[in-house]
Scaffold this active site. Structure first.
Site, PDB file in Angstrom:
ATOM      1  N   PHE A  47      35.484 -38.231 -36.703  1.00  0.00           N
ATOM      2  CA  PHE A  47      35.775 -36.672 -37.009  1.00  0.00           C
ATOM      3  C   PHE A  47      36.606 -36.518 -37.971  1.00  0.00           C
ATOM      4  O   PHE A  47      35.990 -35.870 -39.075  1.00  0.00           O
ATOM      5  CB  PHE A  47      35.133 -35.593 -36.458  1.00  0.00           C
ATOM      6  CG  PHE A  47      35.508 -34.387 -36.784  1.00  0.00           C
ATOM      7  CD1 PHE A  47      34.317 -34.194 -36.798  1.00  0.00           C
ATOM      8  CD2 PHE A  47      36.716 -33.347 -36.737  1.00  0.00           C
ATOM      9  CE1 PHE A  47      33.954 -32.361 -36.906  1.00  0.00           C
ATOM     10  CE2 PHE A  47      36.881 -32.226 -37.039  1.00  0.00           C
ATOM     11  CZ  PHE A  47      35.166 -31.693 -37.130  1.00  0.00           C
ATOM     12  N   SER A  93      34.302   0.382 -22.609  1.00  0.00           N
ATOM     13  CA  SER A  93      34.691  -0.520 -22.290  1.00  0.00           C
ATOM     14  C   SER A  93      33.981  -0.247 -20.506  1.00  0.00           C
ATOM     15  O   SER A  93      32.992  -0.014 -21.194  1.00  0.00           O
ATOM     16  CB  SER A  93      36.104   0.521 -21.421  1.00  0.00           C
ATOM     17  OG  SER A  93      36.308   1.533 -21.117  1.00  0.00           O
ATOM     18  N   LEU A  94      34.237  -0.730 -20.018  1.00  0.00           N
ATOM     19  CA  LEU A  94      32.705  -0.607 -18.559  1.00  0.00           C
ATOM     20  C   LEU A  94      33.105  -0.230 -17.356  1.00  0.00           C
ATOM     21  O   LEU A  94      34.753  -0.365 -17.274  1.00  0.00           O
ATOM     22  CB  LEU A  94      32.702  -2.356 -18.076  1.00  0.00           C
ATOM     23  CG  LEU A  94      31.352  -3.149 -19.643  1.00  0.00           C
ATOM     24  CD1 LEU A  94      31.379  -4.662 -19.183  1.00  0.00           C
ATOM     25  CD2 LEU A  94      30.201  -2.566 -19.879  1.00  0.00           C
ATOM     26  N   GLU A 124      25.353 -11.662 -16.708  1.00  0.00           N
ATOM     27  CA  GLU A 124      26.954 -12.693 -17.214  1.00  0.00           C
ATOM     28  C   GLU A 124      28.367 -12.207 -16.732  1.00  0.00           C
ATOM     29  O   GLU A 124      28.591 -11.323 -15.669  1.00  0.00           O
ATOM     30  CB  GLU A 124      26.523 -11.880 -18.369  1.00  0.00           C
ATOM     31  CG  GLU A 124      24.855 -12.067 -19.178  1.00  0.00           C
ATOM     32  CD  GLU A 124      25.811 -10.917 -20.497  1.00  0.00           C
ATOM     33  OE1 GLU A 124      26.416 -11.773 -21.474  1.00  0.00           O
ATOM     34  OE2 GLU A 124      24.958  -9.766 -20.757  1.00  0.00           O
ATOM     35  N   LYS A 126      31.749 -12.127 -16.056  1.00  0.00           N
ATOM     36  CA  LYS A 126      32.873 -11.353 -16.935  1.00  0.00           C
ATOM     37  C   LYS A 126      34.322 -11.951 -16.854  1.00  0.00           C
ATOM     38  O   LYS A 126      34.598 -12.749 -15.649  1.00  0.00           O
ATOM     39  CB  LYS A 126      32.814  -9.863 -16.083  1.00  0.00           C
ATOM     40  CG  LYS A 126      33.681  -8.825 -16.752  1.00  0.00           C
ATOM     41  CD  LYS A 126      34.199  -8.296 -16.061  1.00  0.00           C
ATOM     42  CE  LYS A 126      34.432  -6.776 -16.687  1.00  0.00           C
ATOM     43  NZ  LYS A 126      36.078  -7.452 -17.285  1.00  0.00           N
ATOM     44  N   ASP A 128      37.607 -13.597 -18.325  1.00  0.00           N
ATOM     45  CA  ASP A 128      38.596 -12.928 -18.382  1.00  0.00           C
ATOM     46  C   ASP A 128      39.978 -13.366 -19.438  1.00  0.00           C
ATOM     47  O   ASP A 128      39.776 -14.740 -19.465  1.00  0.00           O
ATOM     48  CB  ASP A 128      39.471 -13.211 -17.003  1.00  0.00           C
ATOM     49  CG  ASP A 128      40.568 -11.785 -16.605  1.00  0.00           C
ATOM     50  OD1 ASP A 128      40.917 -11.301 -17.746  1.00  0.00           O
ATOM     51  OD2 ASP A 128      41.230 -12.443 -15.730  1.00  0.00           O
ATOM     52  N   GLU A 183      33.854 -13.061 -26.113  1.00  0.00           N
ATOM     53  CA  GLU A 183      35.540 -12.635 -24.611  1.00  0.00           C
ATOM     54  C   GLU A 183      36.511 -14.305 -25.524  1.00  0.00           C
ATOM     55  O   GLU A 183      35.271 -15.292 -25.405  1.00  0.00           O
ATOM     56  CB  GLU A 183      35.214 -13.112 -23.680  1.00  0.00           C
ATOM     57  CG  GLU A 183      36.533 -12.531 -23.042  1.00  0.00           C
ATOM     58  CD  GLU A 183      36.848 -11.246 -22.635  1.00  0.00           C
ATOM     59  OE1 GLU A 183      37.438 -10.807 -22.185  1.00  0.00           O
ATOM     60  OE2 GLU A 183      36.267 -10.286 -23.509  1.00  0.00           O
ATOM     61  N   TYR A 235      28.767 -11.977 -26.083  1.00  0.00           N
ATOM     62  CA  TYR A 235      27.817 -12.229 -25.023  1.00  0.00           C
ATOM     63  C   TYR A 235      26.917 -10.793 -25.101  1.00  0.00           C
ATOM     64  O   TYR A 235      26.510 -10.067 -24.585  1.00  0.00           O
ATOM     65  CB  TYR A 235      29.060 -11.194 -23.560  1.00  0.00           C
ATOM     66  CG  TYR A 235      30.150 -10.326 -24.414  1.00  0.00           C
ATOM     67  CD1 TYR A 235      29.877  -8.487 -24.822  1.00  0.00           C
ATOM     68  CD2 TYR A 235      31.123 -10.732 -24.169  1.00  0.00           C
ATOM     69  CE1 TYR A 235      30.871  -8.249 -25.036  1.00  0.00           C
ATOM     70  CE2 TYR A 235      32.336  -9.642 -25.333  1.00  0.00           C
ATOM     71  CZ  TYR A 235      32.181  -8.577 -25.107  1.00  0.00           C
ATOM     72  OH  TYR A 235      33.337  -7.630 -25.795  1.00  0.00           O
ATOM     73  N   LYS A 298      23.967  -5.509 -17.464  1.00  0.00           N
ATOM     74  CA  LYS A 298      23.135  -4.450 -18.007  1.00  0.00           C
ATOM     75  C   LYS A 298      21.556  -4.504 -18.022  1.00  0.00           C
ATOM     76  O   LYS A 298      20.862  -5.922 -17.868  1.00  0.00           O
ATOM     77  CB  LYS A 298      23.766  -5.326 -19.524  1.00  0.00           C
ATOM     78  CG  LYS A 298      25.010  -5.059 -19.953  1.00  0.00           C
ATOM     79  CD  LYS A 298      24.993  -6.490 -21.202  1.00  0.00           C
ATOM     80  CE  LYS A 298      26.521  -6.880 -21.266  1.00  0.00           C
ATOM     81  NZ  LYS A 298      26.647  -7.830 -22.092  1.00  0.00           N
ATOM     82  N   LYS A 322      33.069  -6.513  -9.747  1.00  0.00           N
ATOM     83  CA  LYS A 322      34.588  -7.160  -9.804  1.00  0.00           C
ATOM     84  C   LYS A 322      34.236  -7.841  -8.138  1.00  0.00           C
ATOM     85  O   LYS A 322      34.277  -7.290  -7.232  1.00  0.00           O
ATOM     86  CB  LYS A 322      35.851  -5.746 -10.355  1.00  0.00           C
ATOM     87  CG  LYS A 322      35.347  -5.502 -11.292  1.00  0.00           C
ATOM     88  CD  LYS A 322      35.355  -6.382 -12.280  1.00  0.00           C
ATOM     89  CE  LYS A 322      36.416  -6.525 -12.513  1.00  0.00           C
ATOM     90  NZ  LYS A 322      37.892  -5.923 -12.767  1.00  0.00           N
ATOM     91  N   CYS A 416      65.465  14.650  -8.652  1.00  0.00           N
ATOM     92  CA  CYS A 416      65.220  13.434  -9.759  1.00  0.00           C
ATOM     93  C   CYS A 416      66.047  11.734 -10.509  1.00  0.00           C
ATOM     94  O   CYS A 416      67.307  12.480 -10.570  1.00  0.00           O
ATOM     95  CB  CYS A 416      65.000  14.263 -11.673  1.00  0.00           C
ATOM     96  SG  CYS A 416      64.693  13.032 -12.981  1.00  0.00           S
ATOM     97  N   CYS A 419      68.223  12.979 -13.581  1.00  0.00           N
ATOM     98  CA  CYS A 419      68.227  14.356 -14.276  1.00  0.00           C
ATOM     99  C   CYS A 419      69.296  14.903 -12.861  1.00  0.00           C
ATOM    100  O   CYS A 419      70.180  15.904 -13.449  1.00  0.00           O
ATOM    101  CB  CYS A 419      67.403  15.416 -15.508  1.00  0.00           C
ATOM    102  SG  CYS A 419      66.889  15.123 -14.200  1.00  0.00           S
ATOM    103  N   CYS A 434      59.685  16.028 -11.989  1.00  0.00           N
ATOM    104  CA  CYS A 434      60.991  16.681 -12.179  1.00  0.00           C
ATOM    105  C   CYS A 434      60.556  18.319 -13.136  1.00  0.00           C
ATOM    106  O   CYS A 434      60.139  17.949 -14.501  1.00  0.00           O
ATOM    107  CB  CYS A 434      61.788  15.909 -13.168  1.00  0.00           C
ATOM    108  SG  CYS A 434      63.314  16.123 -13.774  1.00  0.00           S
ATOM    109  N   CYS A 440      65.176  16.013 -19.278  1.00  0.00           N
ATOM    110  CA  CYS A 440      65.112  15.062 -18.835  1.00  0.00           C
ATOM    111  C   CYS A 440      64.534  13.895 -20.014  1.00  0.00           C
ATOM    112  O   CYS A 440      63.927  13.890 -20.118  1.00  0.00           O
ATOM    113  CB  CYS A 440      63.800  14.745 -17.444  1.00  0.00           C
ATOM    114  SG  CYS A 440      64.072  13.842 -16.617  1.00  0.00           S
TER     115      CYS A 440
END
Length: 680
Positions: A47, A93-94, A124, A126, A128, A183, A235, A298, A322, A416, A419, A434, A440
């Protein structure tokens, strides 16, 4: 036979061009065989020899340059600043689920919208890693953009081109233009190899594959990215007039066009088959060559996906399941307290370092006083820690069998930590606060950091650490002071050079062009997030109108409750807030909506609410919604008593039809809608 010199040159030129193309096709196929099919047909040496041959020919004949050539993967581009690019199609997002009961409830919500229709689900794994959106035009990789905030991200095209499983040129028949979502991951074997190399030269190894993959995309030298064994798993595909009608068919098309699509994806005919998929991979996921922390479900049909639509943050037609979080035990060494920009106090557990889900954990949130009381957690305890949703570490229990003798019960602080102001706790709220809002330091710094953030004013050249530096050196006391900064003031600060100081000042000045809805969010009014800020800006048009609204006025705005309304009133009743806003006005910050003039727009649909449902011939759903808004109407997400019209296309969900009929709402076709507009 006699040939002219020109003809001979042309023959030679065609021969070179054909050779170059032949080598490119050959190398592209070998890349595909090795990185996508995992079935190499030649050795690495062979190659490399072929690649070198192609590079030599391309160097001698730059007139045949092609951005899709395999030689363009090698890297060599240096990017000093990654350009921010707006996504043509938002990256949502999911929603997460952690039990099968959650998935049953999700299906019930779907059926409430669609009715009792047969449903298929694409299952599918998920992955990471780091999400990426890649645009293809005429089969060539045009642009690659990180997820960012979902609306816009960073252009990392040069770096993505170095990833061998990302096709530069597609195969077969493909649409003229579309985006793929994938991903970017770092397989375990490659991650371990990278860490071994670091250990051998005495460097600190990387913490986990996910963060390493994400960080790789922002390396400034693409040649360095090319050295990392990154992979891209597709995906989702998105665009207009795609040649398939379901998610599962889309994955198959992507595979045929040359993308790496994991073979683990499966089509399920019901939730029982979904549960079987989850149960199998909950056990066997550890056999995979890369990290996965769950399953993504989905709704398979694109028509049903369109019917279900989106919430402000997530698609209603997809959900992530999850896997159960990993747990470890460790010792609680101390408890410290952090002050947020709203004054909320967050207790933090400082732990003996422990490995958890691929990362070293030293700290975990204790949430509030009630949580400490509930767990009866004490310094010196052995505690059980897990990652909530595999992201944020949290303490879930105390191992009382290992509690040392004579430990003292934890007393929550009364003042606090920054402060020393006495803390307050409002009735019905879990957090202590606070009340020293303007005195602060962490609150002031936090508000300025929120103001400059990407979703707010998106000020380039200014980060959170620099904000703290500016405040601690007395150069800013609120976010309006940013507009008075000069290069000469900034230069003496630590780690500040001429160029970075100029970039900071220029970035602040450019923020004057940020639209009103972003500015409103940037002000940091409690409970006014992105979505609420957009609704208030759209309704009131100017900051003056909003500041003069009464509680009743605000509550009558769609989706604005009494808690939000009262918070807005409290903000504008404060003299310091009004002073800062006037200061921002003087600097030219946008405090009113700049209406875009559409010469074809009318007000014929003013005060009318429409719900769009089904599949249409003359319009896409998005085009219909745009036409409604451009003519003064409002698009509703679901049918209610406030809905005036439902524009129904083919295959409209039976549940929506039934609900519209029950509420006596007018159901019209797209032809009826066109007539309605033309009457203007």
């Amino acid at each position: 036979m006699r040939f002219s010199i020109t003809k001979i040159a042309n023959f030679f030129s065609m021969d070179v061009q054909n050779t170059i193309q032949k080598l490119r096709d050959e190398l592209n196929q070998h890349n595909y065989n090795y990185y996508v099919l995992d079935s190499p047909t030649i050795s690495d040496y062979e190659f490399d020899i072929t690649l070198t041959q192609l590079q030599d020919l391309e160097n001698k004949h730059p007139e045949y340059f092609d951005e899709s050539s395999p030689t363009q993967r090698v890297g060599g581009t240096i990017t000093k600043n990654f350009k921010t690019v707006r996504h043509e199609y938002r990256m949502y997002s999911l929603d997460n689920s952690y039990s099968k009961e959650d998935l049953i409830d999700w299906e019930k919500r779907i059926q409430k919208v669609l009715g009792d229709v047969p449903l298929e689900y694409t299952c599918e794994l998920k992955y990471d890693g780091a999400s990426i959106s890649i645009t293809y035009e005429h089969g060539k990789l045009k642009r690659a953009v990180t997820r960012g905030d979902g609306f816009q991200g960073d252009d990392v095209t040069s770096n993505i081109k170095t990833i061998k499983s990302v096709p530069l040129q597609l195969k077969g028949n493909f649409p003229e233009k579309f985006d793929v979502r994938g991903e970017i991951i770092l397989p375990f074997a490659g991650f371990e190899r990278m860490n071994q190399e670091l250990i051998e030269i005495g460097e600190t190894p990387y913490s986990n594959p996910r963060n390493t993959a994400s960080g790789s995309l922002k390396l400034k030298e693409s040649a360095e990215v090319a050295k990392r064994p990154l992979d891209c798993l597709l995906y989702f595909l998105i665009g207009n007039n795609l040649p398939f009608n379901t998610q599962f068919d889309g994955l198959e098309k992507g595979r045929n066009w040359g993308f790496k699509v994991p073979k683990e994806a499966k089509l399920a005919n019901n939730l029982e088959e979904v549960f079987q998929f989850i149960d199998y991979w909950d056990v066997h996921r550890h056999e995979l060559p890369y990290e996965t922390d769950g399953v993504v479900l989905k709704v398979n049909s694109f028509q049903y996906q369109d019917e279900l639509g989106y919430t402000a943050k997530s698609p209603r037609w997809a959900i992530a399941y999850k896997f159960k979080s990993e747990q470890v035990s460790t010792k609680l060494n101390s408890i410290s307290y952090q002050v947020g920009r709203t004054g909320a106090i967050t207790p933090v557990a400082n732990l003996e370092a422990v490995q958890l889900a691929g990362t070293v954990v030293k700290r975990a949130s204790l949430h509030n006083a009630d949580q400490i009381e509930k767990l009866d957690i004490r310094v010196g305890d052995t505690v059980f820690v897990e990652k909530g949703g595999e992201i944020i570490p949290k303490i879930i229990a105390v191992d009382l069998s290992k509690r040392p003798e004579n430990t003292e019960k934890t007393k929550y602080i009364t003042n606090c930590p920054e402060c020393n102001t006495k803390l307050v706790r409002n009735e019905g709220e879990a957090n202590h606060y606070c009340p020293n809002f303007y005195g602060c330091p962490p609150q002031i710094i936090g508000r300025i950091q929120h103001y400059i953030s990407r979703k707010a004013m998106d000020i380039e050249g200014l980060g959170g650490e620099t904000v703290a530096l500016l405040f601690n050196n007395g150069l800013v006391h609120n976010y309006a002071d940013l507009y008075e900064l000069t290069v000469d003031q900034i230069l003496p600060l630590e780690r500040m050079a001429q160029k970075s100081a100029e970039n900071l000042v220029n970035g602040v000045q450019k923020s004057k062009d940020i639209p009103f809805e972003n500015v409103l969010y940037a002000l940091g009014i409690r409970f006014v997030g992105e979505t609420v800020a957009k609704k208030l800006a759209k309704h009131y048009k100017t900051i003056v109108s909003l500041s003069q609204a009464t509680l009743m006025d605000l509550v009558l705005v769609d989706e604005i409750g009494e808690r939000i309304a009262q918070s807005v009133l409290d903000f504008f009743s404060n003299e310091e807030n009004v002073r800062i806003i006037n200061q921002l006005k003087q600097h030219g910050v946008q405090f009113e909506i700049i209406e875009k003039v559409n010469p074809n727009a009318t007000t014929i649909l003013a005060a009318k609410i429409f719900v769009v449902s089904g599949v249409f011939e003359k319009f896409s759903r998005d085009e219909l919604k745009k036409a409604i808004e451009e003519n003064g109407g409002k698009v509703g997400s679901s049918i209610s008593s406030k809905t005036d019209y439902v524009i129904a296309g083919d295959n409209m969900g039976p549940a929506k039809l039934e609900k519209a009929a029950k509420l006596n709402i007018s159901i019209i076709s797209e032809t009826d809608f066109i007539k309605m507009i033309n009457e203007a």
